[in-house]
Design an enzyme around this catalytic site. Structure first.
Site, PDB file in Angstrom:
ATOM      1  CG  HIS A  22       0.769   8.429   1.807  1.00  0.00           C
ATOM      2  ND1 HIS A  22       1.524   8.116   2.736  1.00  0.00           N
ATOM      3  CD2 HIS A  22      -0.693   8.661   1.420  1.00  0.00           C
ATOM      4  CE1 HIS A  22       0.378   8.084   2.778  1.00  0.00           C
ATOM      5  NE2 HIS A  22      -1.495   7.770   2.649  1.00  0.00           N
ATOM      6  CG  HIS A  52      -1.485   1.147   1.433  1.00  0.00           C
ATOM      7  ND1 HIS A  52      -1.759   1.806   2.300  1.00  0.00           N
ATOM      8  CD2 HIS A  52      -2.795   2.050   0.360  1.00  0.00           C
ATOM      9  CE1 HIS A  52      -2.855   3.026   2.435  1.00  0.00           C
ATOM     10  NE2 HIS A  52      -2.602   2.940   1.026  1.00  0.00           N
TER      11      HIS A  52
END
Length: 332
Positions: free
Chosen positions: A118, A67
């Protein structure tokens, strides 16, 4: 000193309370209070393939995924809470990760280059899409029997910028493209080729784009929710890991005959802001059957789906026993 920090936190919380939806993302860098000042990450384990699955369909096996794979916590960035992994994508692939998930953002400086960040590029910039694809290309060139899957989250860049990076790195040639009659949601699990077939044709990269894909223009960037479903991904407690489809919204209540993405990563929170929970990662990624462990979650999903879950997506893949879980899923 502490009074200043308290005042900053108070002001930030007041501002955050004005937003209707609490962001799912890391703390701002100036609030990056560490839950572990010196985490000493474990060295990555390694994947042990199950030979029989080499002749099975791509859709018949389980792969470990990372992830936000390019969001790396290191000593150089003071183990930033914006990071979801401790080791870079090259190390992830060499260790055995075969499913890479990352977010693509417009370049803050206005360039056409897609940045892999991110949540926000000011918090964590993991490099360019070209750099990520070059890493994947190098791995595939060095490992001619391996298959890699990319799950790309599109946070704004136009389709042509995504496609250009594939053309520039040569990955368009190595990308799997479904038959025309299997697009637009018609691809079932039984329609996917075997690993042998993908290797023999050198179509060893499968790429999904969550938004903005148009397979009539760019056939190698597959529209995610035409091919798979996902479980819920905002998990604050180990009891919340679910196997029920959460996205796309229109498949609630049944298990479609598609690939399955099981999100298995835990958040911690501070003043309403979520960030990856590194302190609990060894348990979250454990191969056991206790509540909250990856092993228990995978077995439960396999029972519900009546087939192997395809992708197990984790934070801090080196912690726990993720490759033991993958092997267990694929061997039995």
């Amino acid at each position: 000193m502490y009074l200043c920090i308290f005042l900053l936190l108070f002001v930030y919380q007041c501002l955050a309370s004005q937003v209707q939806q609490v962001p799912v993302g890391p703390l701002p860098q100036w609030l990056a209070l560490q839950d572990d000042d010196d985490p000493h990450p474990k060295q990555p384990g390694s994947r042990v393939p199950v030979p029989a699955l080499y002749h099975k369909r791509y859709s018949e096996q389980t792969f470990i995924g990372t992830h936000d794979a390019v969001a790396i916590r290191t000593s150089e960035n003071n183990w930033s809470l914006s990071g979801n992994q401790y080791f870079n994508v090259s190390t992830q692939l060499k260790a055995g990760v075969r499913f890479i998930q990352a977010q693509g953002h417009n370049d803050p400086n206005g360039k056409s280059e897609i940045r892999m960040c991110h949540f926000n590029c000011a918090l964590m910039d993991g490099g360019s899409l070209h750099e990520l694809l070059a890493t994947v290309k190098s791995f595939l060139d060095e490992n001619p029997r391996e298959i890699v899957t990319l799950m790309l989250v599109n946070v704004g860049p136009p389709l042509e910028h995504w496609a250009r990076a594939y053309y520039d790195t040569g990955l368009d040639i190595m990308s799997y493209i479904p038959a025309p009659d299997k697009t637009f949601g018609n691809m079932k699990t039984g329609d996917w080729p075997t690993i042998v077939e993908m290797v023999e044709t050198n179509k060893r990269l499968v790429s999904f784009l969550d938004k903005g894909a148009d397979e009539t223009q760019v056939p190698f960037l597959l529209r995610e929710f035409n091919y798979m479903f996902e479980t819920s991904f905002v998990i604050d407690h180990s009891s919340q890991f679910s196997c029920e489809p959460s996205r796309p919204w229109y498949i609630y209540g049944y298990i479609p005959d598609r690939l399955s993405l099981v999100n298995h990563f835990l958040y911690a929170s501070f003043l309403g802001f979520r960030y990856p929970n590194a302190s609990y990662a060894n348990t979250t990624n454990g191969a056991g059957f206790r509540e909250g462990e990856l092993g228990e979650h995978a077995v439960r999903c396999r029972s519900l789906y009546e087939r192997r879950p395809n992708y197990l997506l984790v934070d801090f893949f080196n912690e726990g026993d993720v490759f033991d879980v993958e092997y267990g899923m694929n061997a039995y």
